[in-house]
Design an enzyme around this catalytic site. Structure first.
Site, PDB file in Angstrom:
ATOM      1  N   ASN A  86      -6.428  42.831  -2.708  1.00  0.00           N
ATOM      2  CA  ASN A  86      -6.174  41.681  -3.562  1.00  0.00           C
ATOM      3  C   ASN A  86      -4.700  41.334  -3.408  1.00  0.00           C
ATOM      4  O   ASN A  86      -3.848  42.184  -3.656  1.00  0.00           O
ATOM      5  CB  ASN A  86      -6.504  42.027  -5.022  1.00  0.00           C
ATOM      6  CG  ASN A  86      -6.066  40.956  -6.022  1.00  0.00           C
ATOM      7  OD1 ASN A  86      -5.759  41.251  -7.165  1.00  0.00           O
ATOM      8  ND2 ASN A  86      -6.036  39.711  -5.606  1.00  0.00           N
ATOM      9  N   GLY A  87      -4.444  40.097  -3.003  1.00  0.00           N
ATOM     10  CA  GLY A  87      -3.056  39.674  -2.800  1.00  0.00           C
ATOM     11  C   GLY A  87      -2.935  38.937  -1.485  1.00  0.00           C
ATOM     12  O   GLY A  87      -3.932  38.528  -0.896  1.00  0.00           O
ATOM     13  N   GLY A 127     -13.273  36.091  -7.895  1.00  0.00           N
ATOM     14  CA  GLY A 127     -13.626  35.598  -6.565  1.00  0.00           C
ATOM     15  C   GLY A 127     -15.117  35.489  -6.427  1.00  0.00           C
ATOM     16  O   GLY A 127     -15.839  36.420  -6.796  1.00  0.00           O
ATOM     17  N   CYS A 158      -8.747  37.917  -5.801  1.00  0.00           N
ATOM     18  CA  CYS A 158      -9.862  38.795  -5.487  1.00  0.00           C
ATOM     19  C   CYS A 158      -9.934  39.851  -6.570  1.00  0.00           C
ATOM     20  O   CYS A 158      -8.963  40.105  -7.268  1.00  0.00           O
ATOM     21  CB  CYS A 158      -9.653  39.496  -4.152  1.00  0.00           C
ATOM     22  SG  CYS A 158      -9.575  38.368  -2.760  1.00  0.00           S
ATOM     23  N   TYR A 195      -4.018  32.391 -16.804  1.00  0.00           N
ATOM     24  CA  TYR A 195      -5.310  31.853 -16.389  1.00  0.00           C
ATOM     25  C   TYR A 195      -6.249  32.851 -15.733  1.00  0.00           C
ATOM     26  O   TYR A 195      -7.444  32.885 -16.031  1.00  0.00           O
ATOM     27  CB  TYR A 195      -5.076  30.701 -15.398  1.00  0.00           C
ATOM     28  CG  TYR A 195      -6.309  30.246 -14.651  1.00  0.00           C
ATOM     29  CD1 TYR A 195      -7.218  29.375 -15.245  1.00  0.00           C
ATOM     30  CD2 TYR A 195      -6.579  30.699 -13.361  1.00  0.00           C
ATOM     31  CE1 TYR A 195      -8.357  28.966 -14.569  1.00  0.00           C
ATOM     32  CE2 TYR A 195      -7.723  30.287 -12.681  1.00  0.00           C
ATOM     33  CZ  TYR A 195      -8.604  29.422 -13.287  1.00  0.00           C
ATOM     34  OH  TYR A 195      -9.724  29.027 -12.623  1.00  0.00           O
TER      35      TYR A 195
HETATM   36  P1  AMP Z   1      -6.531  20.267 -11.321  1.00  0.00           P
HETATM   37  O1  AMP Z   1      -7.600  19.265 -11.329  1.00  0.00           O
HETATM   38  O2  AMP Z   1      -6.201  20.629  -9.896  1.00  0.00           O
HETATM   39  O3  AMP Z   1      -5.321  19.889 -12.097  1.00  0.00           O
HETATM   40  O4  AMP Z   1      -7.137  21.593 -11.946  1.00  0.00           O
HETATM   41  C1  AMP Z   1      -6.752  22.097 -13.178  1.00  0.00           C
HETATM   42  C2  AMP Z   1      -7.780  23.080 -13.666  1.00  0.00           C
HETATM   43  O5  AMP Z   1      -7.939  24.117 -12.685  1.00  0.00           O
HETATM   44  C3  AMP Z   1      -7.389  23.750 -14.968  1.00  0.00           C
HETATM   45  O6  AMP Z   1      -8.480  23.638 -15.856  1.00  0.00           O
HETATM   46  C4  AMP Z   1      -7.144  25.201 -14.633  1.00  0.00           C
HETATM   47  O7  AMP Z   1      -7.747  26.043 -15.580  1.00  0.00           O
HETATM   48  C5  AMP Z   1      -7.797  25.400 -13.303  1.00  0.00           C
HETATM   49  N1  AMP Z   1      -6.974  26.191 -12.374  1.00  0.00           N
HETATM   50  C6  AMP Z   1      -5.658  26.297 -12.317  1.00  0.00           C
HETATM   51  N2  AMP Z   1      -5.271  27.090 -11.302  1.00  0.00           N
HETATM   52  C7  AMP Z   1      -6.386  27.499 -10.705  1.00  0.00           C
HETATM   53  C8  AMP Z   1      -6.654  28.331  -9.592  1.00  0.00           C
HETATM   54  N3  AMP Z   1      -5.691  28.896  -8.896  1.00  0.00           N
HETATM   55  N4  AMP Z   1      -7.949  28.526  -9.290  1.00  0.00           N
HETATM   56  C9  AMP Z   1      -8.911  27.976  -9.972  1.00  0.00           C
HETATM   57  N5  AMP Z   1      -8.718  27.169 -11.011  1.00  0.00           N
HETATM   58  C10 AMP Z   1      -7.485  26.914 -11.392  1.00  0.00           C
END
Ligand code: AMP
Length: 465
Positions: free
Chosen positions: A102-103, A28, A2, A242
């Site tokens: 947030n958390g 978010g 968030c 990220y």
């Molecule tokens: P996946 O298909 O589940 O392996 O998604 C990987 C992708 O999701 C990567 O491009 C990451 O940048 C992104 N990603 C990783 N963690 C998150 C997260 N918590 N929320 C949203 N996107 C994420």
């Protein structure tokens, strides 16, 4: 996951909060809300969707006053419905209160069950509401004392902002899992999850709140309190990898510089015999640039992102997520065809996105695809506010690197080592939470609080998928 923003003693409090939230939209996208205090009452506006869709001019006009806090939400606890949208506003014997968070708390279930047995009636399923109940049941002449008492009972990750009739309060949990910074605009205190919101407003960054610090802002004045602190903080390293925006400063690090260093280190740890480096936009951009500079391989924008689609992952419905990869990314064939490509992204979670992107790049004519990931394998769910699915959905939970490589269909796959990652942040390695890679949870889950309960929507969807 968030974003929070707050400002005290400024005549344009709601408008500035709106702009601040706009800069924090990446944190978010499910719902957003602002509450303002006009000297006699709280005004609340919130809704489902993006900040710009909710806060039209007419809505902002309904948020008078010089004290405001605002929130953009992606649910990691509680379902995605408007009743759970924040701010949450309540009336207590100490006066009205608005809160944003947030958390993720890890012992809210047991506190909630106990309070319910004693007669409390909860209005939401959000963990944040527990803090309000604890405060309402422990009224003090100074509302900050009531908050400090409540915070002694809760465990887990929280960066909080509260509006009361006398002050704006900011609090960061003793581990400092989530970021929260203090700034100043026109001599008035303001708070934000990330510095990019201050840049937009022309606000000055003063400092990050310390882990376990509670700051009370009244007009121009600021007082600071301390919760009992833990010896080492536990700042979320995934914010740097990220989650935070690259143009932000988080935990005292420039996010873009940390990501460039991660890419460079990845190039040393996982070199590839290739022609070009292609980032997965936007999450892989800076790591790819770092990889390219270090390896000497040219950086090519071989994938184009449609920015009018939210982050694929951030949409809570699995169906949208699957469709999302295609509607979000498209290859530039002229750049990729016939080339040996190093594809750089920040993480692999379920493995579904990477598999589709690798296929997309191959179908665009790439001779070889070498996938490089600027963090270690995500093998454990986050309990502290990042939306990682339960362990059975994490590909790295039960697949080693060669098997993941096979699954995503790449010619080679290399991850950044944990040691390598931590060497790219300026803090001591021990001062970061790395639980999603190591399973080393520094704050244990409370009773009755399983991972499935934390992420009810995604668990149901897993069985549909
Ligand atoms: P996946 O298909 O589940 O392996 O998604 C990987 C992708 O999701 C990567 O491009 C990451 O940048 C992104 N990603 C990783 N963690 C998150 C997260 N918590 N929320 C949203 N996107 C994420």
């Amino acid at each position: 996951m968030c974003g929070i923003f707050g400002i005290e003693g400024h005549e344009d409090a709601a408008n500035l909060s709106y702009l601040g939230l706009h800069a924090l939209q990446h944190r978010g996208q499910e719902s957003s809300g602002i509450v303002s205090w006009d000297g006699s009452r709280l005004h609340l506006e919130r809704g489902m969707g993006h900040v710009a869709d909710i806060f039209k001019e007419s809505v902002l006009k309904r948020l008078p006053g010089s004290r405001a806090i605002g929130h953009t939400r992606y649910s990691t606890s509680g379902t995605s419905i408007v009743a759970n949208a924040q701010p949450i506003v309540v009336k207590t014997s100490m006066g009205p209160l608005g809160i944003i968070h947030n958390g993720n708390l890890v012992n809210d279930r047991e506190i909630r069950q106990q309070l319910e047995k004693e007669g409390s009636i909860f209005q939401t399923t959000s963990d944040t509401e527990v803090i309000l109940h604890l405060m309402a049941r422990n009224p003090r002449e100074d509302i900050v004392e009531s908050l400090l008492g409540a915070l002694e009972r809760v465990r887990g990750a929280y960066s909080l902002l509260l509006v009361t009739e006398s002050c704006l309060v900011a609090a960061r949990d003793p581990h400092g899992f989530r970021p929260l910074i203090l700034g100043e605009i026109h001599g008035r205190p303001c708070f934000s999850s990330e510095s990019c919101a201050f840049d937009l407003l022309g606000a000055k960054i003063l400092r990050e709140l310390k882990p376990g610090e509670v700051v009370v802002a009244r007009g121009k004045n600021i007082e600071s309190y301390r919760l009992p602190r833990v010896p080492e903080p536990s700042r979320c390293a995934f914010e740097l990898v990220y989650f935070a925006r690259p143009d932000s400063e988080v935990f005292g690090d420039s996010v873009s510089e940390a990501r460039l260093a991660m890419g460079a280190r990845l190039a040393r740890e996982g070199p590839a015999d290739a022609d070009i480096v292609v980032p997965v936009p936007d999450s892989g951009l800076f790591a790819a640039l770092g990889y390219s500079r270090e390896s000497g391989l040219p950086l090519e924008f071989g994938l184009i992102r449609n920015h009018y689609v939210g982050r694929t992952f951030i949409e809570p419905k699995q169906s949208i997520r699957h469709f999302g990869v295609k509607i979000k990314l498209n290859p530039v064939r002229g750049l990729i065809a016939g080339k040996k490509v190093v594809l750089v992204d920040d993480s692999i979670v379920r493995g579904t996105t990477s598999k589709k992107i690798v296929r997309m790049v191959r179908e665009a004519g790439a001779a070889e695809v070498h996938l490089r990931i600027s963090s270690p394998p995500t093998a454990f769910p986050c309990h502290y506010g990042i939306d990682t699915p339960s362990r059975d959905q994490l590909i790295a939970a039960d697949h080693d690197v060669p098997k993941i490589c096979q699954h995503v269909g790449a010619d080679s796959l290399a991850y950044l080592s944990l040691e390598g990652l931590l060497s790219c942040a300026h803090g001591a390695p021990d001062s970061y939470c790395t639980a999603c890679w190591t399973g080393g949870y520094r704050v244990p889950m409370g009773e009755n609080q399983s991972q499935t309960e934390l992420f009810p929507i995604r668990t149901e969807e897993a069985s549909e998928a």
